[in-house]
Write a protein that holds these residues in place. Structure first.
Motif, PDB file in Angstrom:
ATOM      1  N   ILE A   8      -2.719  34.680  54.682  1.00 33.48           N
ATOM      2  CA  ILE A   8      -2.074  34.148  55.884  1.00 33.48           C
ATOM      3  C   ILE A   8      -3.076  33.430  56.782  1.00 33.48           C
ATOM      4  CG2 ILE A   8      -2.256  36.221  57.353  1.00 33.48           C
ATOM      5  CD1 ILE A   8       0.813  35.482  58.009  1.00 33.48           C
ATOM      6  N   ARG A   9      -4.330  33.837  56.720  1.00 34.36           N
ATOM      7  CA  ARG A   9      -5.363  33.188  57.540  1.00 34.36           C
ATOM      8  C   ARG A   9      -5.582  31.739  57.134  1.00 34.36           C
ATOM      9  NH1 ARG A   9      -9.949  37.849  57.585  1.00 34.36           N
ATOM     10  NH2 ARG A   9      -9.801  37.444  55.384  1.00 34.36           N
ATOM     11  N   ILE A  28       6.635  38.165  59.641  1.00 31.79           N
ATOM     12  CA  ILE A  28       7.505  39.164  59.003  1.00 31.79           C
ATOM     13  C   ILE A  28       8.086  38.599  57.718  1.00 31.79           C
ATOM     14  CG2 ILE A  28       9.704  40.384  59.246  1.00 31.79           C
ATOM     15  CD1 ILE A  28       8.906  40.822  62.244  1.00 31.79           C
ATOM     16  N   ASP A  29       8.596  37.357  57.761  1.00 38.23           N
ATOM     17  CA  ASP A  29       9.148  36.726  56.553  1.00 38.23           C
ATOM     18  C   ASP A  29       8.072  36.529  55.486  1.00 38.23           C
ATOM     19  OD1 ASP A  29      11.686  36.610  57.639  1.00 38.23           O
ATOM     20  OD2 ASP A  29      11.544  34.503  58.226  1.00 38.23           O
ATOM     21  N   LEU A  67       6.155  38.692  50.168  1.00 37.79           N
ATOM     22  CA  LEU A  67       5.115  39.255  49.295  1.00 37.79           C
ATOM     23  C   LEU A  67       5.531  40.609  48.717  1.00 37.79           C
ATOM     24  CD1 LEU A  67       1.713  38.505  51.086  1.00 37.79           C
ATOM     25  CD2 LEU A  67       2.609  37.488  48.999  1.00 37.79           C
ATOM     26  N   GLY A  68       6.625  41.182  49.224  1.00 38.25           N
ATOM     27  CA  GLY A  68       7.123  42.443  48.680  1.00 38.25           C
ATOM     28  C   GLY A  68       7.015  43.639  49.603  1.00 38.25           C
ATOM     29  N   PHE A  69       6.523  43.453  50.809  1.00 36.54           N
ATOM     30  CA  PHE A  69       6.457  44.573  51.749  1.00 36.54           C
ATOM     31  C   PHE A  69       7.856  44.860  52.297  1.00 36.54           C
ATOM     32  CE2 PHE A  69       2.047  43.175  51.800  1.00 36.54           C
ATOM     33  CZ  PHE A  69       1.386  44.392  51.726  1.00 36.54           C
ATOM     34  N   GLU A  70       8.195  46.131  52.353  1.00 28.81           N
ATOM     35  CA  GLU A  70       9.504  46.534  52.851  1.00 28.81           C
ATOM     36  C   GLU A  70       9.510  46.669  54.370  1.00 28.81           C
ATOM     37  OE1 GLU A  70      10.727  50.032  50.730  1.00 28.81           O
ATOM     38  OE2 GLU A  70      10.505  49.038  48.797  1.00 28.81           O
ATOM     39  N   GLU A 101       4.879  33.221  70.576  1.00 26.44           N
ATOM     40  CA  GLU A 101       4.508  34.501  69.980  1.00 26.44           C
ATOM     41  C   GLU A 101       5.689  35.119  69.225  1.00 26.44           C
ATOM     42  OE1 GLU A 101       1.638  37.912  71.496  1.00 26.44           O
ATOM     43  OE2 GLU A 101       3.429  37.737  72.734  1.00 26.44           O
ATOM     44  N   GLN A 102       6.884  35.051  69.792  1.00 24.12           N
ATOM     45  CA  GLN A 102       8.065  35.595  69.125  1.00 24.12           C
ATOM     46  C   GLN A 102       8.356  34.848  67.819  1.00 24.12           C
ATOM     47  OE1 GLN A 102       9.695  38.439  69.858  1.00 24.12           O
ATOM     48  NE2 GLN A 102       8.039  38.597  71.341  1.00 24.12           N
TER      49      GLN A 102
END
Length: 191
Positions: A31-32, A164-165, A170-173, A156-157
């Motif tokens: 993400i960086r 989050i998306d 990537l598969g995180f719940e 920021e929002q």
């Protein structure tokens, strides 16, 4: 014996085909590489009125009315995410978001217009340098208006939604994004 071996192989195959995929560390910090993420853009217009009442020895006065527009983008610099800002526990990831900032502030010269000038007495017309000084006052006024519009909060929002998306893909719940506390945030929109 053959049945046990077959059953063991079947269990191993089924276990390896499960929905749970392992996310590599390089993907987590990828993400960086996005860099600065501009998530909010505003176009603001301003009418600037300037009354140049001359010195006591100058006869007459001058007034000018200028209009201008500025395009302002705000977002989050994802390069600033450190390894200590990301915490992974199984299918849960927690991220400390860098503070939002003004990414760009641009006044388009094609959208700057002299709407009216009124020069009387023995006064000269406004020079380009004087008009530039009036425009600087307009820019300062637009930057002050940005605080009232809460553009940094909106940026920021929107960044939170993006992050989050990103991690859900990537598969995180469970993705938890912590904002920068308001008292530690640089709310200076004048840079």
């Amino acid at each position: 014996m053959k049945n046990r071996l077959f059953f063991s192989l079947l269990v191993l195959i089924l276990a390896s085909c499960g929905d749970e995929k392992e996310v590599h560390e390089t993907e987590i910090y990828q993400i960086r590489s996005i860099g600065t993420l501009a998530t909010t853009e505003y176009t603001l217009g301003k009418i600037i009125h300037w009354n140049d009442e001359g010195e006591w020895y100058k006869f007459g006065d001058r007034k000018i009315l200028l209009s201008c527009k500025a395009t302002v983008k705000a977002g989050v610099n994802l390069n600033k995410i450190k390894e200590s800002d990301i915490e992974v526990e199984g299918n849960k990831i927690t991220i400390q978001l860098p503070p939002p900032e003004i990414v760009s502030f641009e006044m388009d010269p094609d959208l700057i217009r002299t709407e009216m000038t009124d020069v009387n007495g023995f006064r000269s017309d406004f020079s380009q340098v004087e008009k530039s000084k009036v425009l600087q006052k307009g820019e300062e006024s637009i930057r002050k208006d940005l605080r009232k519009l809460h553009i940094l909060d909106e940026a920021e929002q929107n960044a939170k939604i993006f992050i989050i998306d990103f991690y859900k893909n990537l598969g995180f719940e469970q993705v938890i994004v912590h904002e920068t506390p308001k008292d530690k945030r640089n709310t200076d929109v004048d840079h």
